[in-house]
Scaffold this motif. Structure first.
Motif, PDB file in Angstrom:
ATOM      1  N   ALA A  22       0.815  -1.215   0.000  1.00  0.00           N
ATOM      2  CA  ALA A  22       0.000   0.000   0.000  1.00  0.00           C
ATOM      3  C   ALA A  22       0.843   1.257   0.000  1.00  0.00           C
ATOM      4  CB  ALA A  22      -0.928   0.012   1.222  1.00  0.00           C
ATOM      5  N   GLY A  23       2.155   1.097   0.190  1.00  0.00           N
ATOM      6  CA  GLY A  23       3.042   2.254   0.176  1.00  0.00           C
ATOM      7  C   GLY A  23       2.954   3.083   1.444  1.00  0.00           C
ATOM      8  N   LEU A  24       2.513   2.531   2.565  1.00  0.00           N
ATOM      9  CA  LEU A  24       2.390   3.282   3.798  1.00  0.00           C
ATOM     10  C   LEU A  24       3.615   3.028   4.660  1.00  0.00           C
ATOM     11  CD1 LEU A  24      -1.342   2.499   4.602  1.00  0.00           C
ATOM     12  CD2 LEU A  24      -0.395   4.383   3.282  1.00  0.00           C
ATOM     13  N   THR A  25       4.041   4.038   5.442  1.00  0.00           N
ATOM     14  CA  THR A  25       5.248   3.913   6.214  1.00  0.00           C
ATOM     15  C   THR A  25       4.956   3.584   7.662  1.00  0.00           C
ATOM     16  OG1 THR A  25       5.226   6.267   6.668  1.00  0.00           O
ATOM     17  CG2 THR A  25       6.488   5.558   4.756  1.00  0.00           C
ATOM     18  N   ALA A  26       5.891   2.847   8.275  1.00  0.00           N
ATOM     19  CA  ALA A  26       5.821   2.566   9.695  1.00  0.00           C
ATOM     20  C   ALA A  26       7.232   2.577  10.252  1.00  0.00           C
ATOM     21  CB  ALA A  26       5.177   1.196   9.947  1.00  0.00           C
ATOM     22  N   ASP A  59       8.197  -9.553  -0.348  1.00  0.00           N
ATOM     23  CA  ASP A  59       9.484 -10.239  -0.455  1.00  0.00           C
ATOM     24  C   ASP A  59      10.641  -9.421   0.097  1.00  0.00           C
ATOM     25  OD1 ASP A  59       8.338 -12.455  -1.689  1.00  0.00           O
ATOM     26  OD2 ASP A  59       8.574 -11.597  -3.699  1.00  0.00           O
ATOM     27  N   VAL A  60      10.386  -8.147   0.417  1.00  0.00           N
ATOM     28  CA  VAL A  60      11.464  -7.298   0.916  1.00  0.00           C
ATOM     29  C   VAL A  60      11.095  -6.682   2.256  1.00  0.00           C
ATOM     30  CG1 VAL A  60      12.272  -6.747  -1.418  1.00  0.00           C
ATOM     31  CG2 VAL A  60      10.626  -5.224  -0.290  1.00  0.00           C
ATOM     32  N   PHE A  61      12.132  -6.294   2.977  1.00  0.00           N
ATOM     33  CA  PHE A  61      12.006  -5.539   4.223  1.00  0.00           C
ATOM     34  C   PHE A  61      12.741  -4.227   3.975  1.00  0.00           C
ATOM     35  CE2 PHE A  61      13.625  -4.361   8.465  1.00  0.00           C
ATOM     36  CZ  PHE A  61      12.450  -4.394   9.202  1.00  0.00           C
ATOM     37  N   VAL A  62      12.010  -3.109   3.970  1.00  0.00           N
ATOM     38  CA  VAL A  62      12.579  -1.821   3.576  1.00  0.00           C
ATOM     39  C   VAL A  62      12.819  -0.949   4.799  1.00  0.00           C
ATOM     40  CG1 VAL A  62      12.281   0.241   2.169  1.00  0.00           C
ATOM     41  CG2 VAL A  62      11.358  -1.939   1.372  1.00  0.00           C
ATOM     42  N   ARG A  63      14.040  -0.465   4.905  1.00  0.00           N
ATOM     43  CA  ARG A  63      14.361   0.563   5.892  1.00  0.00           C
ATOM     44  C   ARG A  63      14.637   1.852   5.130  1.00  0.00           C
ATOM     45  NH1 ARG A  63      17.826  -3.690   8.423  1.00  0.00           N
ATOM     46  NH2 ARG A  63      16.974  -4.164  10.481  1.00  0.00           N
ATOM     47  N   THR A  64      14.158   2.962   5.657  1.00  0.00           N
ATOM     48  CA  THR A  64      14.470   4.257   5.042  1.00  0.00           C
ATOM     49  C   THR A  64      15.301   5.096   5.991  1.00  0.00           C
ATOM     50  OG1 THR A  64      13.569   6.230   3.992  1.00  0.00           O
ATOM     51  CG2 THR A  64      12.262   5.263   5.732  1.00  0.00           C
ATOM     52  N   LEU A  65      16.302   5.737   5.461  1.00  0.00           N
ATOM     53  CA  LEU A  65      17.252   6.472   6.286  1.00  0.00           C
ATOM     54  C   LEU A  65      16.694   7.764   6.858  1.00  0.00           C
ATOM     55  CD1 LEU A  65      20.379   6.081   3.992  1.00  0.00           C
ATOM     56  CD2 LEU A  65      19.914   4.878   6.123  1.00  0.00           C
ATOM     57  N   THR A  66      15.686   8.322   6.227  1.00  0.00           N
ATOM     58  CA  THR A  66      15.163   9.626   6.622  1.00  0.00           C
ATOM     59  C   THR A  66      13.867   9.450   7.391  1.00  0.00           C
ATOM     60  OG1 THR A  66      16.130  10.541   4.599  1.00  0.00           O
ATOM     61  CG2 THR A  66      14.568  11.928   5.796  1.00  0.00           C
ATOM     62  N   ARG A  67      13.849   9.928   8.608  1.00  0.00           N
ATOM     63  CA  ARG A  67      12.653   9.760   9.449  1.00  0.00           C
ATOM     64  C   ARG A  67      11.456  10.507   8.868  1.00  0.00           C
ATOM     65  NH1 ARG A  67      13.271   7.707  14.496  1.00  0.00           N
ATOM     66  NH2 ARG A  67      15.401   7.372  15.229  1.00  0.00           N
ATOM     67  N   THR A 256      -0.585  34.268  -9.315  1.00  0.00           N
ATOM     68  CA  THR A 256      -1.481  34.549  -8.197  1.00  0.00           C
ATOM     69  C   THR A 256      -1.080  33.822  -6.931  1.00  0.00           C
ATOM     70  OG1 THR A 256      -2.932  32.690  -8.774  1.00  0.00           O
ATOM     71  CG2 THR A 256      -3.418  34.829  -9.795  1.00  0.00           C
ATOM     72  N   THR A 257      -0.061  32.945  -7.027  1.00  0.00           N
ATOM     73  CA  THR A 257       0.249  32.039  -5.926  1.00  0.00           C
ATOM     74  C   THR A 257       1.751  31.843  -5.796  1.00  0.00           C
ATOM     75  OG1 THR A 257      -1.801  30.831  -6.422  1.00  0.00           O
ATOM     76  CG2 THR A 257      -0.233  29.760  -4.945  1.00  0.00           C
ATOM     77  N   VAL A 258       2.243  31.859  -4.556  1.00  0.00           N
ATOM     78  CA  VAL A 258       3.595  31.386  -4.235  1.00  0.00           C
ATOM     79  C   VAL A 258       3.428  30.064  -3.500  1.00  0.00           C
ATOM     80  CG1 VAL A 258       5.674  31.794  -2.865  1.00  0.00           C
ATOM     81  CG2 VAL A 258       4.618  33.680  -4.130  1.00  0.00           C
ATOM     82  N   PHE A 259       4.107  29.030  -3.973  1.00  0.00           N
ATOM     83  CA  PHE A 259       3.932  27.694  -3.415  1.00  0.00           C
ATOM     84  C   PHE A 259       4.934  27.433  -2.297  1.00  0.00           C
ATOM     85  CE2 PHE A 259       2.278  27.332  -7.773  1.00  0.00           C
ATOM     86  CZ  PHE A 259       0.997  26.891  -7.482  1.00  0.00           C
ATOM     87  N   THR A 260       4.403  27.089  -1.130  1.00  0.00           N
ATOM     88  CA  THR A 260       5.222  26.685   0.009  1.00  0.00           C
ATOM     89  C   THR A 260       5.295  25.165   0.044  1.00  0.00           C
ATOM     90  OG1 THR A 260       3.324  26.671   1.523  1.00  0.00           O
ATOM     91  CG2 THR A 260       4.519  28.748   1.271  1.00  0.00           C
ATOM     92  N   GLU A 261       6.019  24.625   1.047  1.00  0.00           N
ATOM     93  CA  GLU A 261       6.231  23.179   1.118  1.00  0.00           C
ATOM     94  C   GLU A 261       5.774  22.618   2.447  1.00  0.00           C
ATOM     95  OE1 GLU A 261      10.265  22.236   0.175  1.00  0.00           O
ATOM     96  OE2 GLU A 261      10.246  23.398  -1.684  1.00  0.00           O
ATOM     97  N   THR A 262       5.787  21.299   2.530  1.00  0.00           N
ATOM     98  CA  THR A 262       5.332  20.626   3.738  1.00  0.00           C
ATOM     99  C   THR A 262       6.425  20.483   4.784  1.00  0.00           C
ATOM    100  OG1 THR A 262       5.758  18.551   2.571  1.00  0.00           O
ATOM    101  CG2 THR A 262       3.480  19.322   2.656  1.00  0.00           C
ATOM    102  N   LEU A 263       7.676  20.231   4.386  1.00  0.00           N
ATOM    103  CA  LEU A 263       8.730  19.924   5.339  1.00  0.00           C
ATOM    104  C   LEU A 263       9.691  21.082   5.583  1.00  0.00           C
ATOM    105  CD1 LEU A 263       9.678  16.295   4.204  1.00  0.00           C
ATOM    106  CD2 LEU A 263       8.051  17.007   5.975  1.00  0.00           C
ATOM    107  N   ALA A 290       4.582  13.016   6.769  1.00  0.00           N
ATOM    108  CA  ALA A 290       4.518  13.188   8.213  1.00  0.00           C
ATOM    109  C   ALA A 290       4.292  11.842   8.880  1.00  0.00           C
ATOM    110  CB  ALA A 290       3.392  14.156   8.573  1.00  0.00           C
ATOM    111  N   ASP A 291       4.822  11.689  10.080  1.00  0.00           N
ATOM    112  CA  ASP A 291       4.652  10.444  10.826  1.00  0.00           C
ATOM    113  C   ASP A 291       3.164  10.183  11.036  1.00  0.00           C
ATOM    114  OD1 ASP A 291       5.351   8.183  12.147  1.00  0.00           O
ATOM    115  OD2 ASP A 291       6.239   9.175  13.887  1.00  0.00           O
TER     116      ASP A 291
END
Length: 315
Positions: A22-26, A59-67, A256-263, A290-291
């Protein structure tokens, strides 16, 4: 079939992805054991972790380096993460985004890594500004190209196909599954690309004023023009002279818009919007989630499309 222990070495992680299909992180501890029978994959940050989970499946166990919820450009690896490099079967990363990861891969993952940027046509780095693109004394512009390739779904589809082949070659007993999931993921990304093509085909404006120069590939793919407030590093802060010049440019384009970011902080982009007399909206560079967030890469990108269409007055 036991997971491979080849020369595939990488920069490990403090986070594991669960519910990968599902592409969800834990979150998982960096020292968590790889479940028996699964191949260990380390991903540098969210877009690569999402892709590894979709293609690798159960078939895989994925670790991501960035929290989750942290700015990936700022990443420094812990001793535990560097130690985990010795045990990972494969690493997926984008060279030029995170110098600490690039260094770890260079030292520990020479035979078992996939640099997504090496698989697709690349754009030159954004043009120089009067401002230093440094943060904490580290130059983030190490690559001779713009590394934000994941913001073009068509390029991500290419990476998905290649990753399926790499995992199939590394783990031939489960090759059919890797290849089928890679095909399915590539089809979904190609469909997302069509949504953007259709949604941005006819717009009153084509300029997007962004918090930093993350959206070059999106702009290139869909015939937009990116006007970044900062450079590749979102922590870079433009000089007053550049801010005033950007305000004049915003006014001249009719944006008409300046785009900001989430992080990243919206302070500078917000200041520009006030100076130019326009509104702000969030355009997500899809560098992280986001967590506890329920969305995934596809959700983020579709939300970006929904944000862009009214801002550009697309019909």
């Amino acid at each position: 079939m036991p997971p491979l222990r080849t020369a595939l070495r990488t920069a490990p992680a403090a986070i594991a992805l669960a519910g990968l299909a599902a592409g969800l992180t834990a979150c998982a501890d960096a020292g968590a054991d790889v479940p028996p029978g699964r191949t260990s994959v380390v991903a540098s940050f969210y877009p690569m972790a999402w892709l590894a989970g979709k293609v690798g499946g159960d078939d895989v166990f994925v670790r991501t380096l960035t929290r989750p919820g942290t700015e990936p450009h700022d990443l420094e690896l812990t001793a535990r993460q560097v130690a985990n490099v010795q045990d990972a079967d494969y690493t997926v990363y984008v060279k030029g985004v995170q110098p600490a990861v690039d260094d770890a891969v260079r030292k520990h993952a020479k035979g078992g890594s996939l640099d997504a940027a090496s698989l697709v046509p690349k754009l030159p780095p954004p043009g120089e500004t009067d401002d230093e693109e440094a943060h904490d004394g580290v130059r983030h512009r190490e690559a001779s190209y713009d590394p934000h390739i994941w913001l073009d779904p068509s390029r991500m589809a290419t990476v998905a196909t290649a990753l399926g082949e790499r995992l199939a070659a590394a783990d031939p007993g489960r090759a059919a599954g890797y290849r089928e999931r890679a095909r399915s993921t590539a089809r979904a990304l190609t469909g997302l690309d069509r949504e953007f093509q259709d949604g941005l085909r006819s717009c009153a404006r084509r300029e997007i004023v962004t918090a930093h120069a993350a959206f070059g590939y999106l702009a290139d793919r869909y015939r937009l023009r990116q006007i970044p407030v900062a450079g590749v590093d979102p922590s870079g802060e433009p000089s007053p002279k550049r801010l005033a010049g950007l305000a004049r440019l915003v006014s001249s384009t009719g944006a008409t818009t300046v785009f900001t970011e989430t992080l990243a902080s919206s302070k500078v982009a917000g200041s520009l919007a006030r100076e130019a007399g326009v509104r702000t909206a969030v355009l997500d560079p899809a560098e992280g989630v986001a967590d506890g967030a329920s969305g995934d890469y596809m959700t983020i990108m579709r939300e970006n499309l929904r944000t862009l269409r009214p801002a550009l007055e697309c019909s």
